[in-house]
Design a protein around this motif. Structure first.
Motif, short mmCIF file in Angstrom:
data_model
loop_
_atom_site.label_atom_id
_atom_site.label_comp_id
_atom_site.label_asym_id
_atom_site.label_seq_id
_atom_site.Cartn_x
_atom_site.Cartn_y
_atom_site.Cartn_z
N UNK A 71 1.41 15.11 -49.76
CA UNK A 71 0.94 13.74 -49.97
C UNK A 71 1.96 12.68 -49.58
N UNK A 72 2.98 13.06 -48.81
CA UNK A 72 3.96 12.07 -48.34
C UNK A 72 3.32 11.17 -47.29
N UNK A 73 3.88 9.98 -47.15
CA UNK A 73 3.41 9.02 -46.15
C UNK A 73 4.44 8.92 -45.04
N UNK A 74 3.97 9.02 -43.79
CA UNK A 74 4.84 8.93 -42.63
C UNK A 74 4.46 7.71 -41.81
N UNK A 75 5.44 7.19 -41.07
CA UNK A 75 5.24 6.00 -40.25
C UNK A 75 5.25 6.34 -38.78
N UNK A 76 4.39 5.67 -38.02
CA UNK A 76 4.30 5.87 -36.57
C UNK A 76 4.97 4.70 -35.86
N UNK A 77 5.77 5.01 -34.85
CA UNK A 77 6.34 3.99 -33.97
C UNK A 77 5.68 4.13 -32.60
N UNK A 78 5.11 3.04 -32.11
CA UNK A 78 4.44 3.07 -30.81
C UNK A 78 5.40 3.49 -29.70
N UNK A 79 4.91 4.18 -28.68
CA UNK A 79 5.74 4.43 -27.50
C UNK A 79 6.15 3.11 -26.86
N UNK A 80 7.32 3.08 -26.26
CA UNK A 80 7.80 1.85 -25.61
C UNK A 80 7.58 1.89 -24.10
N UNK A 81 7.35 3.08 -23.55
CA UNK A 81 7.10 3.19 -22.12
C UNK A 81 5.73 2.59 -21.80
N UNK A 82 5.56 2.10 -20.59
CA UNK A 82 4.28 1.48 -20.24
C UNK A 82 3.70 1.93 -18.90
N UNK A 83 4.50 2.47 -18.01
CA UNK A 83 4.04 2.72 -16.63
C UNK A 83 3.30 4.04 -16.47
N UNK A 84 2.18 3.96 -15.76
CA UNK A 84 1.43 5.15 -15.33
C UNK A 84 1.33 5.05 -13.82
N UNK A 85 1.95 5.99 -13.12
CA UNK A 85 2.09 5.92 -11.67
C UNK A 85 1.51 7.13 -10.98
N UNK A 86 1.29 6.99 -9.69
CA UNK A 86 0.80 8.10 -8.88
C UNK A 86 1.81 9.23 -8.93
N UNK A 139 -0.38 17.20 -34.38
CA UNK A 139 -0.46 17.86 -35.67
C UNK A 139 0.88 17.78 -36.37
N UNK A 140 0.85 17.39 -37.65
CA UNK A 140 2.04 17.29 -38.48
C UNK A 140 2.01 18.41 -39.51
N UNK A 141 3.16 19.05 -39.75
CA UNK A 141 3.25 20.07 -40.79
C UNK A 141 4.67 20.13 -41.32
N UNK A 165 4.79 9.42 -18.77
CA UNK A 165 5.30 10.23 -19.88
C UNK A 165 5.75 9.30 -21.00
N UNK A 166 5.24 9.55 -22.18
CA UNK A 166 5.45 8.65 -23.31
C UNK A 166 6.03 9.40 -24.51
N UNK A 167 6.79 8.69 -25.31
CA UNK A 167 7.42 9.29 -26.48
C UNK A 167 6.87 8.65 -27.75
N UNK A 168 6.30 9.49 -28.61
CA UNK A 168 5.77 9.05 -29.89
C UNK A 168 6.75 9.43 -30.98
N UNK A 169 7.01 8.51 -31.91
CA UNK A 169 7.92 8.79 -33.02
C UNK A 169 7.16 8.72 -34.34
N UNK A 170 7.31 9.78 -35.14
CA UNK A 170 6.75 9.80 -36.49
C UNK A 170 7.89 10.10 -37.44
N UNK A 171 8.01 9.34 -38.52
CA UNK A 171 9.17 9.49 -39.41
C UNK A 171 8.77 9.29 -40.87
N UNK A 172 9.60 9.87 -41.77
CA UNK A 172 9.44 9.64 -43.21
C UNK A 172 9.78 8.19 -43.49
#
Length: 198
Positions: free
Chosen positions: A107-122, A100-102, A191-198
């Motif tokens: 009406x601003x537009x924000x950009x998403x950057x994909x997470x760069x992490x890839x591993x899912x482990x036991x 959720x963004x607040x 564990x992944x990091x999502x980035x949302x920016x103006x």
């Protein structure tokens, strides 16, 4: 009559003369502005791939995958390059992550950057030597915002008139190859990091 005309002429002359003395006051004021570039990005739900049966190709290059769509009206799907060597089967379905963004400009537009992490482990304490998974192919879906119930295009989200939006994240989980062991029962976590920016 002449006296009256002289008086009228004198009064008219006085009326058009500029005033040489006047009263003025001065006051100071501040010019203020508050900058607020920060906004809120809150996680509502984690990305859940549910419960699965998983088999890895330890000696070859075949992989299996499970895709959780960002759109909750769509069904998770599985695929395999060779189901005899690598397989994922769904026991109970998962669900996309939600954020959720607040606090954004209306009406601003924000950009998403994909997470760069890839591993899912036991998870730690569940055993060792198990095969792992890779996570990728992220997709996004707007639940509420300037437009509701629409896929995200170009990794950009437009908030509504209140500066708010709710969006989902889907992704694809894939088996790995060349493992010394197969998958063990237990919880696998990344564990992944999502980035949302103006």
């Amino acid at each position: 009559m002449k006296k009256n005309l002289k008086q009228l002429g004198l009064m008219t002359a006085i009326a058009v003369l500029p005033f040489s003395s006047f009263s003025a006051q001065k006051a100071t004021f501040d010019a203020k502005v508050k900058v607020k570039n920060a906004f809120q990005l809150v996680k509502n739900n984690d990305l859940d791939f549910g419960t699965i049966r998983a088999v890895a190709d330890n000696t070859g290059t075949d992989t299996a995958s499970l895709t959780i769509p960002a759109d909750t009206t769509q069904t998770p799907t599985v695929a395999s390059t060779n189901v005899n060597n690598a397989e994922i089967a769904i026991i109970s379905a998962g669900s996309p992550a939600q954020f959720q963004i607040s606090g954004v400009v209306p009406f601003a537009t924000l950009s998403i950057t994909d997470p760069v992490e890839t591993d899912v482990s036991l998870a730690a304490g569940s055993g060792s030597g198990a095969a792992g998974f890779k996570l990728g192919s992220f997709t996004y879906y707007i639940e509420t915002g300037a437009s509701n119930s629409t896929p995200v295009v170009g990794k950009q989200i437009q908030v509504n008139e209140n500066g708010e939006a709710v969006f989902n994240i889907g992704a694809t989980l894939s088996t790995t190859t060349g493992n010394s062991a197969n998958y063990l029962d237990g919880d696998y976590i990344g564990t992944f990091t999502l980035e949302v920016s103006y």
